[in-house]
Design a protein around this motif. Structure first.
Motif, short mmCIF file in Angstrom:
data_model
loop_
_atom_site.label_atom_id
_atom_site.label_comp_id
_atom_site.label_asym_id
_atom_site.label_seq_id
_atom_site.Cartn_x
_atom_site.Cartn_y
_atom_site.Cartn_z
N ALA A 44 0.83 -1.20 0.00
CA ALA A 44 0.00 0.00 0.00
C ALA A 44 0.87 1.26 0.00
O ALA A 44 0.63 2.20 -0.76
CB ALA A 44 -0.93 0.00 1.21
N ALA A 45 1.90 1.27 0.85
CA ALA A 45 2.77 2.45 0.95
C ALA A 45 3.52 2.70 -0.35
O ALA A 45 3.67 3.85 -0.78
CB ALA A 45 3.75 2.28 2.10
N SER A 46 4.00 1.64 -1.00
CA SER A 46 4.74 1.82 -2.25
C SER A 46 3.84 2.35 -3.35
O SER A 46 4.25 3.21 -4.14
CB SER A 46 5.40 0.50 -2.68
N THR A 47 2.60 1.87 -3.38
CA THR A 47 1.65 2.36 -4.39
C THR A 47 1.36 3.84 -4.18
O THR A 47 1.38 4.63 -5.13
CB THR A 47 0.35 1.55 -4.33
N ILE A 48 1.10 4.21 -2.92
CA ILE A 48 0.82 5.62 -2.61
C ILE A 48 2.03 6.49 -2.98
O ILE A 48 1.88 7.55 -3.60
CB ILE A 48 0.50 5.78 -1.11
N ALA A 49 3.21 6.03 -2.61
CA ALA A 49 4.41 6.84 -2.84
C ALA A 49 4.75 6.97 -4.32
O ALA A 49 5.32 7.98 -4.74
CB ALA A 49 5.59 6.22 -2.09
N LEU A 50 4.40 5.97 -5.11
CA LEU A 50 4.77 6.00 -6.53
C LEU A 50 3.79 6.81 -7.38
O LEU A 50 4.08 7.11 -8.54
CB LEU A 50 4.85 4.57 -7.08
N VAL A 51 2.65 7.18 -6.81
CA VAL A 51 1.66 7.95 -7.58
C VAL A 51 2.22 9.29 -8.08
O VAL A 51 2.15 9.58 -9.27
CB VAL A 51 0.37 8.19 -6.75
N PRO A 52 2.77 10.14 -7.20
CA PRO A 52 3.27 11.44 -7.70
C PRO A 52 4.34 11.28 -8.77
O PRO A 52 4.36 12.03 -9.75
CB PRO A 52 3.82 12.12 -6.44
N GLY A 53 5.26 10.30 -8.58
CA GLY A 53 6.29 10.08 -9.58
C GLY A 53 5.71 9.66 -10.92
O GLY A 53 6.17 10.12 -11.98
N ALA A 54 4.69 8.80 -10.87
CA ALA A 54 4.04 8.37 -12.11
C ALA A 54 3.32 9.53 -12.79
O ALA A 54 3.35 9.66 -14.01
CB ALA A 54 3.06 7.24 -11.80
N ALA A 186 -2.76 6.25 -13.73
CA ALA A 186 -4.20 6.09 -13.45
C ALA A 186 -4.44 4.90 -12.52
O ALA A 186 -5.25 4.99 -11.58
CB ALA A 186 -4.95 5.89 -14.77
N ILE A 187 -3.76 3.80 -12.77
CA ILE A 187 -3.92 2.61 -11.93
C ILE A 187 -3.45 2.89 -10.51
O ILE A 187 -4.15 2.59 -9.52
CB ILE A 187 -3.13 1.42 -12.53
N TYR A 188 -2.26 3.45 -10.38
CA TYR A 188 -1.72 3.74 -9.05
C TYR A 188 -2.58 4.75 -8.29
O TYR A 188 -2.75 4.65 -7.07
CB TYR A 188 -0.29 4.29 -9.16
N LEU A 189 -3.12 5.73 -9.02
CA LEU A 189 -3.89 6.78 -8.37
C LEU A 189 -5.15 6.22 -7.72
O LEU A 189 -5.44 6.52 -6.55
CB LEU A 189 -4.26 7.87 -9.38
N SER A 190 -5.90 5.41 -8.44
CA SER A 190 -7.14 4.88 -7.88
C SER A 190 -6.85 3.90 -6.74
O SER A 190 -7.54 3.90 -5.71
CB SER A 190 -7.96 4.18 -8.97
#
Length: 253
Positions: A44-54, A186-190
């Protein structure tokens, strides 16, 4: 501080890898587990953290976005958002032990896709003699399945997208890379929205913030550097990372 520095550097590497060709999960997830987070929380943390970079990487590529065959950019993005959200729901709904047991095998599967996905796509294309010429509906169905996987785990989902588009529509990997980056965002954001609301990733704000900062830096820099480095070198780095992390996960567990 050593743990924060490790997570920061892992975030830079993960953001850069995602912007270049995929594989950020192979760095981000193990780094977060290494500093003490449970696999589900680390995911969960990695997904949240990777959103801005993506998102930053997608912004860099914004003028190069193009529809994927008969599927419009808008429809593909909506499907990616829905699938990514469903994948996150599965992570949160299923027992944590199930995810922990699945992680090494998910890493192994994603590593095989990284290693052989491009060759398989090329071989199938040559065997068929032409692209499949999928309909818009088929493209969206396939994208939804990939987005669910991306929201649940995400390893090599970008490579899978390029392989899927290449086999079904004959889209070159280089031409499809900008859209791949946008769909990853889009995937990471949702998925991240659901993880923020329902997971315990926010209980470690320093760790999450360090990876987020690193991922933004890596995502921005990686999108520019990707245009200058040889594709073969980038793929080799990603694959070496994937193999190493997969082996370590099987050894430790």
């Amino acid at each position: 501080m050593p743990e924060i520095l490790l997570v920061l550097l892992a975030g830079v590497a993960a953001g850069a890898l995602n912007s270049v060709g995929g594989g950020g999960t192979f760095v981000a997830l193990p780094a977060l587990v290494a500093v003490g987070l449970a696999p589900v929380t680390a995911n969960a943390a990695s997904t949240i953290a990777l959103v801005p970079g993506a998102v930053v990487s997608a912004w860099v590529y914004r003028r190069e976005l193009a529809p994927v065959g008969p599927a419009s950019t808008k429809s593909l993005t909506v499907i990616s958002v829905l699938g990514g959200g469903l994948g996150a729901v599965l992570v949160l709904a299923l027992p944590s032990a199930s995810f922990e047991a699945a992680v090494p095998w998910l890493l192994a599967f994603a590593t095989l896709v990284l290693a052989f996905g491009r060759h398989l796509a090329k071989a199938l294309g040559e065997a068929l003699g032409r692209p499949l010429g999928m309909s818009g509906r088929a493209v969206l169905i396939g994208q939804f399945v990939l987005a669910v996987y991306g929201g649940y785990f995400g390893g090599a989902v970008g490579i899978m997208m390029l392989a899927f588009w290449g086999i079904g529509l004959g889209i070159d990997a280089a031409a499809g890379n900008p859209m791949r980056v946008a769909q990853l965002a889009a995937i990471y954001l949702s998925a991240a929205v659901l993880f923020l609301l329902a997971s315990d990733a926010l209980r470690t704000p320093m760790i999450l913030g360090a990876m987020l900062l690193g991922a933004v830096t890596g995502g921005f820099a990686g999108a520019y550097v990707a245009r200058r480095l040889p594709a073969s070198l980038l793929r080799a780095v990603i694959l070496a990372t994937a193999v190493t992390m997969t082996v370590l996960y099987f050894v430790r567990g």
